[in-house]
Design an enzyme around this catalytic site. Structure first.
Site, PDB file in Angstrom:
ATOM      1  N   GLU A  34      -2.480 -43.644  26.684  1.00  0.00           N
ATOM      2  CA  GLU A  34      -3.637 -44.501  26.963  1.00  0.00           C
ATOM      3  C   GLU A  34      -3.992 -45.312  25.717  1.00  0.00           C
ATOM      4  OE1 GLU A  34      -4.206 -45.334  30.099  1.00  0.00           O
ATOM      5  OE2 GLU A  34      -4.698 -43.297  30.684  1.00  0.00           O
ATOM      6  N   HIS A  35      -4.293 -46.560  25.896  1.00  0.00           N
ATOM      7  CA  HIS A  35      -4.655 -47.499  24.821  1.00  0.00           C
ATOM      8  C   HIS A  35      -3.503 -47.727  23.836  1.00  0.00           C
ATOM      9  CE1 HIS A  35      -8.951 -48.128  25.799  1.00  0.00           C
ATOM     10  NE2 HIS A  35      -8.804 -46.951  26.394  1.00  0.00           N
ATOM     11  N   THR A  36      -2.332 -47.280  24.212  1.00  0.00           N
ATOM     12  CA  THR A  36      -1.159 -47.488  23.357  1.00  0.00           C
ATOM     13  C   THR A  36      -0.499 -48.835  23.641  1.00  0.00           C
ATOM     14  OG1 THR A  36      -0.079 -46.141  25.025  1.00  0.00           O
ATOM     15  CG2 THR A  36      -0.519 -45.082  22.918  1.00  0.00           C
ATOM     16  N   GLY A 121     -13.273 -50.997  40.207  1.00  0.00           N
ATOM     17  CA  GLY A 121     -13.950 -50.362  39.064  1.00  0.00           C
ATOM     18  C   GLY A 121     -13.638 -48.885  38.912  1.00  0.00           C
ATOM     19  N   ALA A 122     -12.535 -48.428  39.487  1.00  0.00           N
ATOM     20  CA  ALA A 122     -12.201 -46.999  39.432  1.00  0.00           C
ATOM     21  C   ALA A 122     -11.085 -46.725  38.437  1.00  0.00           C
ATOM     22  CB  ALA A 122     -11.803 -46.508  40.821  1.00  0.00           C
ATOM     23  N   LEU A 124      -8.126 -48.114  38.538  1.00  0.00           N
ATOM     24  CA  LEU A 124      -6.816 -48.151  39.202  1.00  0.00           C
ATOM     25  C   LEU A 124      -6.206 -49.543  39.166  1.00  0.00           C
ATOM     26  CD1 LEU A 124      -7.538 -45.797  42.238  1.00  0.00           C
ATOM     27  CD2 LEU A 124      -6.602 -45.247  40.011  1.00  0.00           C
ATOM     28  N   SER A 126      -7.324 -52.737  39.948  1.00  0.00           N
ATOM     29  CA  SER A 126      -7.392 -53.684  41.060  1.00  0.00           C
ATOM     30  C   SER A 126      -7.219 -55.113  40.546  1.00  0.00           C
ATOM     31  CB  SER A 126      -8.730 -53.547  41.784  1.00  0.00           C
ATOM     32  OG  SER A 126      -9.792 -53.621  40.859  1.00  0.00           O
ATOM     33  N   GLU A 159      -6.085 -62.252  32.017  1.00  0.00           N
ATOM     34  CA  GLU A 159      -7.136 -61.309  31.624  1.00  0.00           C
ATOM     35  C   GLU A 159      -7.680 -61.688  30.238  1.00  0.00           C
ATOM     36  OE1 GLU A 159      -9.372 -58.470  32.904  1.00  0.00           O
ATOM     37  OE2 GLU A 159      -7.468 -58.101  33.889  1.00  0.00           O
ATOM     38  N   ASP A 171      -0.854 -52.400  33.027  1.00  0.00           N
ATOM     39  CA  ASP A 171      -1.290 -52.447  34.425  1.00  0.00           C
ATOM     40  C   ASP A 171      -0.457 -53.440  35.238  1.00  0.00           C
ATOM     41  OD1 ASP A 171      -3.177 -50.859  33.258  1.00  0.00           O
ATOM     42  OD2 ASP A 171      -4.828 -52.268  33.466  1.00  0.00           O
TER      43      ASP A 171
HETATM   44  C1  GLA Z   1      -6.850 -50.853  30.772  1.00  0.00           C
HETATM   45  C2  GLA Z   1      -6.013 -52.012  30.230  1.00  0.00           C
HETATM   46  C3  GLA Z   1      -4.600 -51.542  29.890  1.00  0.00           C
HETATM   47  C4  GLA Z   1      -4.618 -50.311  28.994  1.00  0.00           C
HETATM   48  C5  GLA Z   1      -5.568 -49.256  29.545  1.00  0.00           C
HETATM   49  C6  GLA Z   1      -5.747 -48.101  28.598  1.00  0.00           C
HETATM   50  O1  GLA Z   1      -6.347 -50.409  31.997  1.00  0.00           O
HETATM   51  O2  GLA Z   1      -5.939 -53.064  31.168  1.00  0.00           O
HETATM   52  O3  GLA Z   1      -3.878 -52.596  29.283  1.00  0.00           O
HETATM   53  O4  GLA Z   1      -4.935 -50.656  27.678  1.00  0.00           O
HETATM   54  O5  GLA Z   1      -6.852 -49.786  29.826  1.00  0.00           O
HETATM   55  O6  GLA Z   1      -4.545 -47.424  28.423  1.00  0.00           O
END
Ligand code: GLA
Length: 385
Positions: A34-36, A121-122, A124, A126, A159, A171
């Site tokens: 996550e956040h990588t 907003g979950a 996932l 969207s 985005e 995503d």
């Molecule tokens: C959101 C961002 C992704 C990612 C995640 C965290 O979903 O859109 O690019 O950074 O947060 O892993």
């Protein structure tokens, strides 16, 4: 159930013409990492059987006529204009159209109808599903010949430039390149990837939606990114070859970043360790060691919560409860954070009892509903034929 026929019938109701192209693009889960992604690291997402659907046809002018079924809202503009007051759902579509036009010079006016069943907003994704569905649809309608990866990149750029969230590529990549029953081990620097099988006989994945909605653009998401970039800048002063946190060791962080700023240090250390957890998780998958995998998920959660500070009390509560349940081998918050879902890895046959005990406890503590979401790991963006 949403089908090509139902989408096309709605399109015809609204625009009094037939759709020429109908597309679906999935939301995603992420197993670990996550956040990588915006740190040139590794992620392990998978596409799910929840989709954003779009139907389009070409117009004879340069206008975009858009309709969102979820918001029951029309929006109309011309291809080369962007109004900062446009609703976000429309900004994604306009952004993707303008960016594709910029690189291909092929986009003209179109009508677009949008509908979906990815919970909003979950966590996932969207919005990534919307950008990718739109990009795929425009690519098809105007013969732009963009690759799947280029469509994902345009979604990410939208985005950044139209919404202001400096997200990574995870995503959008998962949405366009998902594969049934597989996670994608993605190298976010090189954009090379390998599919990892998620065919387990004894376990299942269940998502638990906190129903705490988040809007990442207005949260500390971009601040986290800035902290990571600051850490890299400091290390680069002494090691010019370094480009991102993936090139940096814990020893370098200790020596260079820690004395300058404890908080920046903690954020950077989290990323270096999260990448390592991902590699360990892929090993655990290969060895079919689900207990080890589950432990890595719990560790990742508490690091996201205490070190990277992107969790919230509701997510922490759900993960603590999961830790106390003998049938849940691993759980953690998923996605950007500050709300959304936890991902739980459970021994098959025990999901219902877990939810039945957890739901009332959650309701009592936070006065919020807990929504379980069962997902199947699915293929990426496709035309509805
Ligand atoms: C959101 C961002 C992704 C990612 C995640 C965290 O979903 O859109 O690019 O950074 O947060 O892993």
């Amino acid at each position: 159930m949403i089908t090509k026929e139902s989408i096309n019938a709605s399109f015809k109701d609204i625009f009094h013409q037939d759709a020429q192209v109908t597309v679906k693009s999935p939301g995603r889960i992420n197993i670990i990492g996550e956040h990588t992604d915006y740190n040139n690291g590794f992620v392990l997402p998978a596409a799910i059987d929840k989709y954003i659907y779009v139907a389009l046809n070409e117009r004879n002018d340069d206008q975009l006529h858009l309709f969102s079924a979820d918001y029951k809202e029309h929006y109309q503009t011309v291809l080369n204009t962007i109004d900062s007051n446009a609703p976000d759902w429309a900004k994604y579509i306009i952004g993707v159209a303008q960016l594709i036009h910029k690189t291909t010079d092929k986009v003209k006016g179109f009508n677009l109808y949008l509908e979906g069943d990815v919970p909003l907003g979950a966590g996932l994704s969207s919005s990534a599903a919307l950008s990718c569905a739109t990009g795929f649809g425009i690519n098809e309608l105007f013969g732009c010949e963009l690759s799947r990866i280029a469509i994902a990149q345009i979604g990410q750029q939208t985005e950044h430039e139209y919404i202001g969230l400096k997200c990574g590529i995870m995503d959008q990549f998962a949405s366009v390149l998902g594969k049934e029953n597989h996670a994608i081990k993605l190298d976010c620097k090189l954009l090379t990837f390998e599919y990892v099988s998620l065919d387990w006989s004894e376990y299942e994945i269940i998502l638990l939606n906190t129903n705490v909605k988040h809007n990442l653009a207005s949260t500390a998401y971009n601040d986290r990114r800035n902290s990571c970039e600051q850490g890299v800048k400091w290390v680069k002063e002494q090691y010019p070859a370094v480009e991102s946190l993936r090139d940096i060791t814990l020893a370098q962080l200790d020596a260079i970043v820690k004395p300058k700023d404890e908080d920046v240090y903690t954020k950077c250390r989290f990323i270096v360790q999260e990448n390592q957890r991902l590699h360990d998780a892929v090993e655990a998958f290969k060895n079919k060691d689900m207990v080890e995998l589950g432990q890595l998920l719990f560790k990742a959660h508490w690091a996201l919560s205490k070190e990277y500070e992107v969790s919230c009390p509701e997510l922490d509560f759900l993960v603590s409860q999961a830790e106390n349940n003998e049938f849940v081998v691993g759980a953690r918050m998923m996605g950007g954070g500050f709300g959304g879902c936890t991902i739980n890895l459970i021994k098959k046959g025990n999901t219902e009892s877990f939810i039945n005990t957890l739901s009332p406890a959650y309701k009592e503590k936070f006065n919020l509903e807990l929504t379980p979401i069962k997902v199947k790991i699915s293929n990426g963006t496709s035309m509805l034929l």
